[in-house]
Scaffold this active site. Structure first.
Site, short mmCIF file in Angstrom:
data_model
loop_
_atom_site.label_atom_id
_atom_site.label_comp_id
_atom_site.label_asym_id
_atom_site.label_seq_id
_atom_site.Cartn_x
_atom_site.Cartn_y
_atom_site.Cartn_z
CB CYS A 141 -0.83 0.05 1.21
SG CYS A 141 -0.02 0.05 2.80
CB ALA A 181 4.08 -0.60 2.03
NE ARG A 209 13.04 -0.79 1.18
CZ ARG A 209 12.80 -1.08 0.12
NH1 ARG A 209 12.16 -2.19 -0.37
NH2 ARG A 209 13.55 -0.43 -1.20
CG HIS A 214 7.35 4.57 -4.14
ND1 HIS A 214 7.16 3.47 -4.99
CD2 HIS A 214 7.80 3.94 -2.99
CE1 HIS A 214 7.57 2.41 -4.59
NE2 HIS A 214 7.76 2.60 -3.25
#
Lengths: 475, 477
Positions: free
Chosen positions: B61, B64, B95, B194
């Site tokens: 999503c 994220a 990550r 992003h």
């Protein structure tokens, strides 16, 4: 202006002071490194334990991705779940069309025997009525009318992963079990493991129940789903409690819940259906396991088999063999309520001192139970339960009031490193060690495994740090 | 099989796999899958579209994308996962974006800060709580250079005004407090996250740093998240070329790096998908040029080094050639060692960001062939860049569903599958070698000359591990 600039070194030292600890404990709203996840993750774990069950997240797809990744990282296994991928338009118009289309596709693609539907935040905040939507989905023939769909409302802003597990479990029983009929009561004990991330615990329960000649159903049973054999083929539904046994659940002779804090909603539901139900703490340690064995024996009305007495004897032998390495040692622990009760009880049995106990998803009932457990032993007199606190509180405790070992999940590794003490990994998630979920921590064999992990870690530390003259053959 | 036969076979496979869907979903999915052929008539795959509800998607999503990818690795800022506990919990420490610094002092990467929304926060709103939280952050972490507020789904749905909280707190504390509106329900994947994250950098930080002279060789790396130390491996090459890496976004990054991202001679962008917005913005607003580069495998590294050096003077080109001269023999040794073990092996990829195209060359350096590839959250321009890098007959799939990928793998029978954690164990259960290509599977770096030997070793390990040979019991038929 409260923002003060200090040098890195000064701040670093300051983090380890009592002054900082006080400040840290004075915070009211900020949560730093909590030892709890959210409800739907628990619901997903629960749903995996039913035969042919497809977990279905009604909400944002990102939630499903996060739950699946997190569980896969712990178990190193595939974790199946779909979502109906709600986005902005669902926020405006509600998630009904996604839910209906999602059910249709999920059923066509994955042919589940049951769909376990639970919500994430988004659907809950906008107030989607999943029960009504499901009715409409069946009305529109998106799925066959007879396909069972279990429902659970699991907003992430209430409870934690353990309550989500509980809510989904209730939903599954509610959906699948036929009404209790006095003339159809079966002879089985329905055993509920609770939010338990050790596949070996589930296998161990089954072994013990078999040894004790108990007709039983483990509900739910993820052991074959999250510890599936590698036979060269991928199975979407590799195991779980059978649908037949689910159908018959309310006709159970009795229910036994092996965790107290991850099953209250289910217990209440069962009681409302007049199903006999008992709950005990997670059987970790001798007293906990004894209680479990006695509960089973009471149910079957049979004597405890010799085999179990011998098994118990072997774990007692392991305890007496190694008590000297744990006696008087100071421990800090964090984790879920049931696991903590079990671990603390075990440490007290060994003469260990559980000094700091941190439980982020604590409840008043748990606090009372833990405090009375601590009060019952001379080794618990110096112990404190920190209810609702997190791992940054724990770090302050470790650096200002040192202990010899930390016990908890992988997230504890930073605090343990800062305090320069070993972390023995027990709980969920464990993402930086392999296979630990394949060793039971419950039952008499669990006692031996815990001793092995804890004592050998101490001995390893000693070997690693001792000077030449004290580097001995015998420990 | 001839190329024509391969193309026809794979087109046939696509049709067969689509048969599993109900009509509406089938129509949708058909637009997202293609086989590269000579006319490339079927190469156009639809992307950046909504996921079909009820299927298993690998997509995440907006939160994220914003927190997990872009903001999370900025180490000296305290990032508050604002909302319920879950999103922060699941994006915590997974990550592998490494960072240097004193943990709890000027490095907060290994932390989860959350406002842990309760029902009362949903009812009454979380703005007051957020104010209090920011005060507590500043009290407990005096060296933090700023605070970011990353909103989770409920924050947007209940209409909280995190922007005005942030504005007020910034003024009161004389510290940047940055609201990032990355609620998970926004957009259709990580991708919008992003973009939102880039916009927050643009609006709140860029151009607001302490003044800095731009040295003649100052450059920035954009879109390298330092997975397993990737950015450090890239930096090493660039600095040996005589360039000075003054910013990395956002692996091992600082507030000042974000503020002064435009104060460089050149920005080098690795993950175009996640960071192109800000690179373009810096060019438009400050005239800072940018270019893409690819540091996977010696062929692409060499191409990129020469392309980068060409932007500078002869002294840089001279050093660049020396770097290539120094490392190529080492890389040749790696190839000589592993190529015999990997030659002609086939790979199917399914990843995000840049990897479905950037890694192709690294596999080719080892004699391997990528026969299927696709993106979780690409846009059209990503496929436009990808298709030329692929051989004819390559299967291309966008937002591939778990079931499609399983079927494609069963039918194309690659020697290796590269995707994420959710896919890993599915294929390993099938007895198929697998590598997690989002996170390098607990290994890395894979970038640069330092990374290629590790990449080669890992691929060899995966494919040639003796463990696969034990799957079948001797007594099983």
């Amino acid at each position: 202006m409260s923002h003060m600039k200090t040098s890195t070194k000064a701040t670093k030292d300051w983090l380890n002071t009592l002054e900082y600890r006080e400040k840290n404990f004075a915070r009211e709203k900020l949560v730093i490194n909590p030892a709890k996840a959210c409800q739907p993750l628990g619901a997903l774990l629960c749903a995996l334990g039913i035969e042919g069950s497809l977990p279905f997240v009604h909400g944002s797809q990102g939630c499903a991705a996060y739950f699946r990744s997190t569980l896969s990282r712990h178990y190193r296994e595939p974790v199946a779940a779909v979502s109906d991928s709600m986005t902005e338009d669902s926020a405006v118009f509600g998630g009904q069309s996604n839910l209906i289309e999602g059910l249709k596709n999920a059923n066509a693609l994955y042919s589940p025997k049951v769909i376990a539907m639970f919500t994430s935040c988004m659907a809950e905040v906008i107030g989607d009525d999943i029960k009504a939507y499901l009715g409409n989905a069946k009305e529109q023939e998106a799925i066959p009318k007879d396909l069972p769909v279990a429902l659970a409302n699991t907003p992430s802003f209430k409870g934690s992963h353990i309550t989500g597990y509980d809510t989904m479990l209730k939903g599954l029983v509610e959906c699948l079990a036929t009404a209790r009929q006095e003339d159809k009561i079966n002879d089985r004990l329905y055993v509920v493991p609770g939010f338990d991330t050790y596949t070996a615990n589930l296998r161990e329960y089954k072994r013990l129940l078999k040894v004790m000649d108990t007709p039983y159903t483990l509900l739910p049973d993820q052991s074959d789903v999250l510890d599936a054999p590698n036979l060269g083929t991928y199975e979407l539904y590799p195991g779980g409690t059978s649908i037949t046994e689910m159908n018959d659940a309310l006709n159970a002779a009795s229910f036994l819940c092996l965790q107290t804090y991850s099953t209250p909603t289910t217990r209440k539901y069962l009681a409302s259906k007049e199903v006999p139900v008992e709950s005990i703490s997670m059987p970790i340690g001798i007293a906990g396991t004894d209680k479990f064995i006695e509960s089973i024996a009471k149910f079957t009305g049979k004597d405890v088999p010799e085999e179990i007495t011998l098994e118990r004897g072997r774990s007692i032998d392991a305890m007496t063999d190694s008590h000297q390495y744990i006696h008087g040692k100071k421990f800090a622990l964090f984790g879920d309520p049931d696991v903590l009760i079990g671990l603390v009880s075990f440490l007290l049995e060994m003469g260990g001192e559980p000094v700091h106990i941190v439980c982020t998803n604590s409840t008043p009932l748990f606090k009372k139970a833990m405090e009375s457990l601590l009060a019952s032993s001379p080794y618990g007199q110096g112990s404190t339960l920190y209810a609702g606190k997190d791992l940054w509180h724990l770090r302050s405790l470790l650096v200002t009031d040192p202990v010899d070992m930390l016990i908890g999940d992988s997230h504890g590794k930073w605090a343990a490193r800062d305090a320069n003490i070993p972390l023995v990994r027990v709980g969920f998630p464990i993402t930086d060690r392999v296979n630990l979920h394949r060793y039971p921590i419950i039952g008499y064999s669990g006692v031996i495994n815990l001793i092995t992990m804890i004592v050998n870690t101490f001995l390893e530390e000693k070997d690693r740090t001792s000077s030449d003259p004290y580097f001995e053959m015998m420990r | 099989m001839s190329t024509k036969e391969t193309i026809d076979f794979r087109k046939q496979v696509v049709e067969e796999v689509l048969e599993i869907y109900p009509e509406k979903a089938k129509k949708n999915r058909r637009q997202h899958i293609a086989v590269k052929d000579s006319e490339c008539a079927s190469c156009a795959v639809k992307s950046n579209a909504k996921t079909v509800p009820g299927i298993m998607t690998a997509r995440g999503c907006a939160y994220a994308g914003a927190k997990g990818v872009v903001w999370g690795p900025v180490k000296d800022i305290v990032h508050i996962s604002h909302g319920p506990v879950g999103c922060g919990y699941y994006s915590w420490g997974n990550r592998r974006n490494l960072a240097e610094g004193e943990i709890g002092v000027d490095n907060f990467v290994p932390f989860l800060f959350t406002s842990d929304f309760q029902e009362s926060d949903i009812i009454y709103g979380g703005d007051k709580k957020l104010e209090k939280i920011i005060h507590e952050v500043v009290d407990l972490f005096p060296n933090a250079k700023g605070v970011s507020v990353l909103s989770e789904c409920p924050v947007g749905l209940i209409g909280d005004d995190i922007e005005s909280v942030a504005r007020r707190m910034s003024e009161e504390l004389e510290l940047p407090v940055i609201p990032v509106r990355c609620e998970g329900f926004r957009g259709i994947s990580q991708s919008l996250g992003h973009h939102i994250a880039n916009d927050a950098i643009r609006d709140h930080l860029l151009g607001k740093g302490p003044a800095r002279e731009i040295g003649p060789y100052d450059i920035g790396i954009i879109g390298d998240y330092n997975i397993g130390g990737d950015a450090w491996a890239s930096k090493k090459i660039l600095e040996e070329m005589g360039l000075k890496v003054v910013n990395i976004w956002t692996g091992d990054s600082t507030m000042e790096m974000l503020q002064n991202g435009h104060l460089v001679k050149l920005n080098l962008i690795h993950c175009f998908r996640s960071m192109n917005y800000i690179a373009k913005h810096m060019e438009e607003t400050y005239g800072t040029p940018w270019m893409e580069f690819n540091f996977f495998g010696p062929t692409k590294i060499k191409e990129s080094i020469l392309k980068i050096a060409a932007q500078f003077d002869a002294s840089i080109m001279e050093k660049a050639l020396k770097v290539i001269e120094k490392y190529e023999p080492q890389m040749q040794k790696v190839i000589e060692k592993y190529r015999p073990r990997l030659d002609k092996k086939t790979v199917m990829l399914y990843v995000g960001g840049l990897r479905p195209r950037h890694i192709v060359g690294a596999y080719e350096d080892l004699g391997m062939e990528v026969i299927g590839t696709g993106y979780e959250f690409a846009h059209n321009e990503d496929y436009e860049k990808t298709i030329p890098a692929l051989k004819e007959g390559t299967l291309i799939y966008d937002d591939v569903t778990a079931l499609e990928l399983e079927e494609f793998v069963k039918k194309l029978k690659p020697d290796l599958v590269g995707s994420g954690i959710k896919e890993k164990y599915v294929f390993e259960k099938m007895g198929l070698p697998f590598r997690q290509m989002h996170s390098w599977d607990y290994s890395g770096p894979y970038h640069g000359y330092e990374g290629f030997p590790i990449f080669a070793k890992d691929m060899d390990m995966a494919i040639n591990s003796p463990t696969w040979k034990s799957i079948k019991a001797p007594w099983s038929k």
